[in-house]
Design a protein around this motif. Structure first.
Motif, PDB file in Angstrom:
ATOM      1  N   ASN A 240      33.959  34.553  47.943  1.00 23.33           N
ATOM      2  CA  ASN A 240      32.546  34.897  47.769  1.00 23.33           C
ATOM      3  C   ASN A 240      32.376  35.972  46.700  1.00 23.33           C
ATOM      4  N   ASP A 241      31.125  36.333  46.449  1.00 24.15           N
ATOM      5  CA  ASP A 241      30.811  37.234  45.339  1.00 24.15           C
ATOM      6  C   ASP A 241      31.225  38.681  45.585  1.00 24.15           C
ATOM      7  N   ASP A 242      31.695  39.003  46.773  1.00 24.75           N
ATOM      8  CA  ASP A 242      32.199  40.361  47.031  1.00 24.75           C
ATOM      9  C   ASP A 242      33.696  40.497  46.758  1.00 24.75           C
ATOM     10  N   ILE A 243      34.422  39.365  46.718  1.00 20.48           N
ATOM     11  CA  ILE A 243      35.889  39.466  46.660  1.00 20.48           C
ATOM     12  C   ILE A 243      36.499  38.696  45.492  1.00 20.48           C
ATOM     13  N   TRP A 244      35.690  38.179  44.565  1.00 18.97           N
ATOM     14  CA  TRP A 244      36.229  37.257  43.573  1.00 18.97           C
ATOM     15  C   TRP A 244      37.278  37.891  42.661  1.00 18.97           C
ATOM     16  N   GLU A 245      37.097  39.156  42.309  1.00 19.32           N
ATOM     17  CA  GLU A 245      38.075  39.786  41.426  1.00 19.32           C
ATOM     18  C   GLU A 245      39.405  40.016  42.148  1.00 19.32           C
ATOM     19  N   ARG A 246      39.324  40.431  43.414  1.00 14.83           N
ATOM     20  CA  ARG A 246      40.544  40.605  44.193  1.00 14.83           C
ATOM     21  C   ARG A 246      41.211  39.254  44.462  1.00 14.83           C
ATOM     22  N   ALA A 247      40.381  38.231  44.697  1.00 15.61           N
ATOM     23  CA  ALA A 247      40.923  36.893  44.922  1.00 15.61           C
ATOM     24  C   ALA A 247      41.679  36.395  43.693  1.00 15.61           C
ATOM     25  N   HIS A 248      41.115  36.621  42.524  1.00 13.17           N
ATOM     26  CA  HIS A 248      41.763  36.175  41.286  1.00 13.17           C
ATOM     27  C   HIS A 248      43.140  36.817  41.120  1.00 13.17           C
ATOM     28  N   GLN A 249      43.263  38.068  41.515  1.00 11.02           N
ATOM     29  CA  GLN A 249      44.515  38.799  41.332  1.00 11.02           C
ATOM     30  C   GLN A 249      45.662  38.210  42.152  1.00 11.02           C
ATOM     31  N   THR A 250      45.349  37.425  43.184  1.00 14.92           N
ATOM     32  CA  THR A 250      46.417  36.820  43.980  1.00 14.92           C
ATOM     33  C   THR A 250      47.197  35.781  43.188  1.00 14.92           C
ATOM     34  N   SER A 251      46.696  35.373  42.014  1.00 11.03           N
ATOM     35  CA  SER A 251      47.425  34.413  41.187  1.00 11.03           C
ATOM     36  C   SER A 251      48.586  35.063  40.444  1.00 11.03           C
ATOM     37  N   ALA A 252      48.661  36.392  40.475  1.00 11.89           N
ATOM     38  CA  ALA A 252      49.804  37.084  39.860  1.00 11.89           C
ATOM     39  C   ALA A 252      51.091  36.722  40.600  1.00 11.89           C
TER      40      ALA A 252
ATOM     41  N   SER B  13      36.356  36.783  53.980  1.00 11.00           N
ATOM     42  CA  SER B  13      35.802  35.466  53.686  1.00 11.00           C
ATOM     43  C   SER B  13      34.757  35.099  54.730  1.00 11.00           C
ATOM     44  N   ARG B  14      33.688  34.441  54.305  1.00  6.38           N
ATOM     45  CA  ARG B  14      32.582  34.119  55.213  1.00  6.38           C
ATOM     46  C   ARG B  14      32.622  32.681  55.715  1.00  6.38           C
ATOM     47  N   LEU B  15      33.539  31.893  55.189  1.00  5.31           N
ATOM     48  CA  LEU B  15      33.767  30.535  55.686  1.00  5.31           C
ATOM     49  C   LEU B  15      35.256  30.287  55.571  1.00  5.31           C
TER      50      LEU B  15
ATOM     51  N   LEU C 185      37.542  26.209  62.813  1.00  3.72           N
ATOM     52  CA  LEU C 185      36.567  26.560  61.784  1.00  3.72           C
ATOM     53  C   LEU C 185      35.852  27.831  62.194  1.00  3.72           C
ATOM     54  N   GLN C 186      35.702  28.753  61.245  1.00  5.56           N
ATOM     55  CA  GLN C 186      34.950  29.983  61.479  1.00  5.56           C
ATOM     56  C   GLN C 186      33.920  30.137  60.358  1.00  5.56           C
ATOM     57  N   VAL C 187      32.639  30.126  60.721  1.00  5.65           N
ATOM     58  CA  VAL C 187      31.565  30.256  59.749  1.00  5.65           C
ATOM     59  C   VAL C 187      30.343  30.840  60.442  1.00  5.65           C
ATOM     60  N   CYS C 188      29.573  31.605  59.704  1.00 10.57           N
ATOM     61  CA  CYS C 188      28.354  32.192  60.255  1.00 10.57           C
ATOM     62  C   CYS C 188      27.402  31.093  60.716  1.00 10.57           C
ATOM     63  N   ASP C 189      27.001  31.136  61.972  1.00 14.28           N
ATOM     64  CA  ASP C 189      26.172  30.083  62.556  1.00 14.28           C
ATOM     65  C   ASP C 189      24.833  29.942  61.837  1.00 14.28           C
ATOM     66  N   ALA C 190      24.295  31.040  61.317  1.00 13.50           N
ATOM     67  CA  ALA C 190      22.998  30.998  60.648  1.00 13.50           C
ATOM     68  C   ALA C 190      23.028  30.167  59.374  1.00 13.50           C
TER      69      ALA C 190
ATOM     70  N   ASP D 135      25.075  25.877  54.285  1.00 11.79           N
ATOM     71  CA  ASP D 135      24.469  26.463  53.085  1.00 11.79           C
ATOM     72  C   ASP D 135      25.462  27.476  52.502  1.00 11.79           C
ATOM     73  N   ILE D 136      26.348  26.998  51.642  1.00 13.67           N
ATOM     74  CA  ILE D 136      27.374  27.892  51.105  1.00 13.67           C
ATOM     75  C   ILE D 136      26.789  28.910  50.127  1.00 13.67           C
ATOM     76  N   GLU D 137      25.638  28.613  49.535  1.00 15.48           N
ATOM     77  CA  GLU D 137      24.990  29.609  48.683  1.00 15.48           C
ATOM     78  C   GLU D 137      24.573  30.827  49.490  1.00 15.48           C
ATOM     79  N   ALA D 138      24.092  30.598  50.709  1.00 13.46           N
ATOM     80  CA  ALA D 138      23.699  31.707  51.569  1.00 13.46           C
ATOM     81  C   ALA D 138      24.889  32.601  51.906  1.00 13.46           C
ATOM     82  N   LEU D 139      26.091  32.021  51.849  1.00 11.60           N
ATOM     83  CA  LEU D 139      27.305  32.780  52.133  1.00 11.60           C
ATOM     84  C   LEU D 139      27.852  33.479  50.892  1.00 11.60           C
ATOM     85  N   GLY D 140      27.211  33.277  49.743  1.00  8.83           N
ATOM     86  CA  GLY D 140      27.681  33.899  48.514  1.00  8.83           C
ATOM     87  C   GLY D 140      28.913  33.237  47.936  1.00  8.83           C
ATOM     88  N   THR D 141      29.152  31.984  48.316  1.00  4.67           N
ATOM     89  CA  THR D 141      30.339  31.270  47.838  1.00  4.67           C
ATOM     90  C   THR D 141      30.254  31.038  46.335  1.00  4.67           C
TER      91      THR D 141
END
Length: 226
Positions: free
Chosen positions: A102-114, A144-146, A173-178, A187-193
């Protein structure tokens, strides 16, 4: 983090490249070019653990839906001619988790490719939080939100390029019920995916709308209007 919108480019005539020309391109240029061809892809973190409980986390853009009954997904691993910690771990344990970026962790997520050495956890290196599942030995990403856990049901080496396709059956599966609509749509946009294009470009999305089930002779209609 706010990101600036790229300046629009002036589109000219199409360039044509045939197989012989593609093969002659500089390697890094060719890799970037071919990886961009499939357009927007899902950005996911694959969580695994070895027999000793040491965790591993790797970003992938190849997770695809294979079927809903049974619920199956697949993703592609690069050839295992060198160490592939994700592939080794899920082979040993038989499990992996898929965690949407999601939009809160994308930079940290990218770094896992090192290419961290074996025994070094990407969770710790990029400051993401592993959390356990009651049924799966592989860790989830807390931020992660989903996320969902998969049991490996098939592993196939593709002869054409020695990549390895891993197929997993979704066991949890773990995802916000809302974020789940009445008809099951998430609605993955609502999750900031986020989506990823090429190897290193991350994107927010904007939904244009949902359309009715397509049938011959009937024009599609919008099903997300109030």
């Amino acid at each position: 983090m706010k990101t600036s919108k790229p300046e629009p480019i002036e589109l000219g005539p199409l360039r044509q490249l045939r197989s012989g020309q593609l093969e002659q391109l500089e390697q890094r240029y060719r890799v970037n070019l071919i990886n961009s061809l499939s357009g927007f892809k899902s950005a996911n973190l694959i969580g695994t653990a070895d027999a000793g409980g040491h965790t591993n986390l790797a970003i992938v853009s190849s997770v695809v839906h294979l079927g809903a009954n049974p619920p199956l997904v697949a993703f592609i691993n690069r050839p295992d001619s060198v160490e592939r910690h994700t592939l080794d771990n899920l082979t040993d344990s038989g499990w992996f988790t898929v965690n949407q970026v999601n939009d809160d962790i994308w930079e940290r997520a990218h770094q896992t490719s090192a290419r961290y050495p074996r025994g070094i956890s990407e969770f710790q290196e990029v400051q993401l939080t592993p959390i356990p599942s009651e049924i799966c030995p592989a860790p989830y990403v807390a931020e992660s939100r989903l996320r969902f856990a998969c049991e490996v049901v098939e592993r196939t080496r593709l002869e054409i390029n020695s990549t390895v396709m891993v197929i997993g059956r979704i066991a949890e599966l773990q995802v916000c019920d809302a974020a789940i609509a009445e008809d099951g749509y998430i609605d993955i946009e609502a999750l900031g995916t986020l989506a990823v294009s090429g190897l290193d470009s991350y994107h927010r999305t904007e939904r244009l709308g949902r359309l009715s089930y397509a049938k011959p002779g009937l024009a599609p209609r919008r099903i997300d209007k109030p």
